[in-house]
Design an enzyme around this catalytic site. Structure first.
Site: not given
Ligand code: NDP
Length: 779
Positions: A241-243, A263, A394, A190, A297
């Site tokens: 993605g996000s914490t 991660e 962050e 996804k 990140c």
């Molecule tokens: P998210 O963690 O929300 O998104 C990462 C992925 O998870 C996307 O594909 C997202 O879908 C999906 N997702 C969102 N909610 C859920 C859920 N409940 N269950 C399963 N999957 C889900 O990051 P954001 O894009 O909202 O970014 C927010 C913050 O996160 C950033 O500002 C940054 O601080 C941090 N971040 C960290 C990253 C890293 O590399 N460690 C990468 C990106 C963000 P969708 O985007 O379609 O909503």
């Protein structure tokens, strides 16, 4: 148009935009995209538009995958899994190689498409995203070829659900898809809602190549699609993605038996020592803070500079960011592109405003921002206090804090004062200092005199709330495999403590054996003074302590004080363990009798002695690797102990089950707080005596008898326990995983194990986490 004379006077860059013709034609021809399910693209359904962050222009529409779509994709992946796993490694390697080659052939297309969808500069997609994505597929084509030989007795997990963010869309796809396929798994991916396009182009490429149906499925959508995938019938979730979302995935997958790697975010320190090459460090900041507009990140978003050079460094840095070229991401001369969306721009600006309100001073580039698109000027926050929100949260934008330190130990303290532990960099010409600081930093990756370097062969992942599990290299591949199953044992029932409570003062004269807790190398009564009668077939065996929350807290404190154990050499720890094995041998008959009185198999004693010798033998053989990454780069992996490790034992094999977890854990340098089997706690008291007589320093092993699942909950929720092993019931394991979600503690739940058949090396693998250290060299 400027004259040649003007150009030679100003040395200004001319425009150098990358052509978009091929990509624009492709987008125009497609317009709307469906999902990749079972070897075909579905008809586009209701969905969402994806925009170019640099212009706001709509590029295409993608389908919002429903729960039914996700279920269909997972079913296709599950159906394809046996066939894909049955291919020889060589056959799978050919597929991965074909993907790598074809990505390479279409590199120019993908790098432009990625720029349009993300807003990042073409220099980055050209020099970072595409080369690394291609490298991942090549590297893992190699692992597909080798995995059977390199991981004997291992099998693929089955089907992997991969959820990725928007900051490195194609690269994150490669990070997850390449190892998953190489190891013999099928995948449902996804992508992030903001950036589905390179994944969809990748889907088309795989269809053209004829990748078997169901091996790779791609479902676009928002967080609800991700949430549906997390609770679907996949065998693993691999998430970046996000914490916050990582935490929700830990909760959603708890007790499901799904493997999980997270991660997550970071707040990486960037340490500049007084003897650093300051100009090199300034270029390091460019990589650390401004790569992908800071939306990475591992961004080095907390800069700490030695006080003696701080003023010079800050002046140079401000001069440098004024030279950064901000604007059209398609222009090859652009350094800073757009951030991913207006929402992200607003989030960055509001956090920075909070930082300023809390006393920081913002200095930012004077370059004008483009009139349209989501742009943020690169900058620095000076004079931020440690409690400033920009020092804690962050930023995920092109802005970093800059503060000073006086001594190396203060630098380490400041660097480690974060709930994250993803990465760090150290800038110093003194190799002794740099290596010493690298060892002390809590970070999964440490770059020395460098920052933001990645390679498919280099494990990458976090400590603390930056997540668990590593991606890349041998360790990354292992995360997509499972060891061969050993015969499962059913957990024995726990004694009913309430049926036989024995509040102090008991009548010890009626019972000849009274066990105590073992904390900090001393026998202790439980804090509440409670004990319980151990019985077997109606006969009283002894009196055991009933430890509680306070005892666990005391034990954790004692374990923290025993930090010296983690700093000892493997050789020194091996000697202690050999001595322990010897002392166990001397008391073998006594242990056999103890086990026999509760109907346990005395053969456990010989197995435990053998295990103790093997743990001793392995203590000085826990080693990392020197891995091949980039030219002129020494990249090392260092397995490090977790620190304080919680252990909850099964109610079987009371001696062997305790030793099989505690001894490898301490061989690897951990200090442990263990909850021994409840069915025969007296054997744990005997074991404590052996620890005492074997020179195991006080606090290295702490034994707290009592209601295991209640005590395990205290360990799970304790912020100063780095990881938790739980070997009890599947229901208990589910609770431990859920209870560990809040502080994102790494857990390992080997329930139902027969410890006589356990591979000690597997346990040892769980006993450490990898730190990857990059050291450049050259004249
Ligand atoms: P998210 O963690 O929300 O998104 C990462 C992925 O998870 C996307 O594909 C997202 O879908 C999906 N997702 C969102 N909610 C859920 C859920 N409940 N269950 C399963 N999957 C889900 O990051 P954001 O894009 O909202 O970014 C927010 C913050 O996160 C950033 O500002 C940054 O601080 C941090 N971040 C960290 C990253 C890293 O590399 N460690 C990468 C990106 C963000 P969708 O985007 O379609 O909503």
């Amino acid at each position: 148009m400027p004259s040649v004379n003007d150009i030679l006077t100003t040395m200004e860059y001319g425009p150098s935009p990358e052509a978009t013709g091929e990509v624009s034609a492709w987008l125009k021809a497609r317009g709307r995209f469906g999902l990749l399910i079972d070897g075909a693209m579905t008809a586009p359904g209701p969905g969402f538009a994806t925009q170019n962050p640099a212009t706001g222009e709509t590029l295409a529409e993608a389908t919002q995958a429903t729960a039914a779509d996700v279920a269909a994709a997972v079913a296709a992946a599950r159906a394809a899994a046996p066939g894909w796993a049955a291919l020889s490694g060589h056959e799978r390697a050919k597929w991965l190689y074909a993907i790598a080659r074809n990505l390479q052939k279409r590199e120019a297309f993908f790098r432009v498409l990625e720029v349009l969808d993300t807003g990042k500069p073409i220099r980055e997609t050209r020099d970072i995203d595409l080369p690394l994505a291609i490298r991942h597929f090549y590297h893992h084509a190699g692992w597909a070829e080798l995995s059977t030989d390199d991981f004997p007795g291992h099998a693929p997990l089955g089907t992997v659900g991969a959820i990725i963010p928007w900051n490195f869309p194609l690269l994150m796809l490669a990070w997850k898809v390449a190892p998953a396929l190489a190891a013999g798994n099928t995948v449902v991916l996804k992508p992030a809602e903001e950036t589905p396009l390179t994944a969809l182009a990748f889907a088309e490429m795989c269809l053209e190549l004829g990748l078997p149906p169901g091996v790779l499925n791609i479902v676009t959508g928002d967080g609800t699609t991700g949430a549906a995938l997390a609770t679907s019938a996949v065998d693993k979730i691999a998430f970046t993605g996000s914490t916050e979302v990582g935490r929700s995935l830990r909760q959603a997958t708890a007790g499901s038996g799904k493997a999980l790697t997270l991660e997550l975010g970071g707040k990486s320190p960037f340490l500049v020592f007084a003897d650093a090459d300051l100009d090199a460090a300034i270029e390091g900041v460019v990589a650390a803070v401004w790569t992908n507009q800071g939306q990475i990140c591992s961004a080095g978003s907390r800069i700490f500079v030695a006080e003696t050079v701080a003023e010079r460094f800050t002046d140079k840095l401000i001069a440098r960011f004024d030279k950064l070229r901000l604007g059209d991401p398609l222009d090859k001369g652009t350094d800073i592109g757009a951030v991913i969306s207006p929402a992200q721009r607003d989030r960055i600006q509001s956090l920075v405003a909070r930082g300023v309100a809390a006393g920081a001073r913002l200095v930012h580039s004077s370059a004008p921002l483009p009139a349209q698109g989501s742009f943020v000027a690169p900058g620095l926050l000076l004079e931020a206090q440690p409690t400033n929100p920009c020092m804690i949260e962050e930023i995920f934008g092109p802005i970093a804090t800059l503060a000073t330190f006086r001594t190396p130990s203060e630098a380490v303290e400041l660097a480690n004062a974060s709930r994250y532990g993803l990465a760090a960099s150290i800038w110093s010409e003194n190799v002794t200092l740099a290596q010493d600081v690298a060892a002390k930093l809590v970070a999964g990756t440490v770059w020395i005199n460098s920052h933001t370097l990645f390679d498919a062969a280099a494990p990458f992942g976090g400590m603390r709330e930056s997540g668990f599990g590593r991606e890349g290299g041998r360790e990354g591949l292992r995360a997509y495999l499972r060891p061969a199953a050993t015969p499962a044992l059913t957990e024995a029932p726990a004694p009913d403590f309430n049926a036989a409570p024995c509040p102090e003062p008991a009548q010890p004269q009626a019972i000849d054996r009274t066990a105590k807790l073992y904390i900090g190398g001393a026998q202790k009564r439980p804090d509440g003074g409670q004990s319980w009668r151990v019985t077997h077939q109606g006969r009283e065996i002894g009196l055991a302590p009933l430890g509680g929350r306070k005892d666990i807290r005391n034990a954790v404190e004692a374990a923290h004080k025993a930090a010296g154990w983690s700093k000892m050499t493997g050789h020194a720890r091996a000697q202690v363990l050999y001595f322990l094995a010897e002392n166990l041998s001397l008391r073998a008959a006594e242990f056999e009798a103890r086990l026999a009185e509760t109907g346990h198999d005395p053969a456990e004693v010989a197995q435990t002695i053998r295990l103790a010798f093997r743990a001793a033998a392995l203590a000085d053989k826990i080693a990392g690797e020197v891995i091949q990454t980039k030219p002129q780069m020494l990249t090392l992996t260092r397995p490090e102990p977790w620190g304080v490790l919680g252990i909850a034992c099964a109610n079987r094999q009371p001696l062997l089950g305790l030793a099989a977890l505690v001894l490898p854990a301490i061989a690897a340098g951990n200090r442990v707080v263990a909850i021994p089997a409840m069915v025969q706690p007296l054997v744990a008291a005997d074991f404590a005596q052996v620890l005492d007589t074997s020179d195991v320093p006080g606090g290295v092993v702490n034994l707290i008898c009592g209601p295991r699942d209640d005590l395990a909950k205290v360990l799970a929720q304790h912020d100063d326990v780095a990881a938790l092993w739980y070997a009890g019931t599947p229901e208990g394991a589910a609770r431990v995983e859920r209870d560990s979600a809040a502080n994102l503690k790494a857990t390992w739940c080997p329930t139902g194990r027969d410890w006589a058949a356990q591979d000690l090396r597997e346990t040892l693998t769980q006993a450490t986490q990898t730190k990857t250290i990059w050291v450049p060299y050259g004249m």
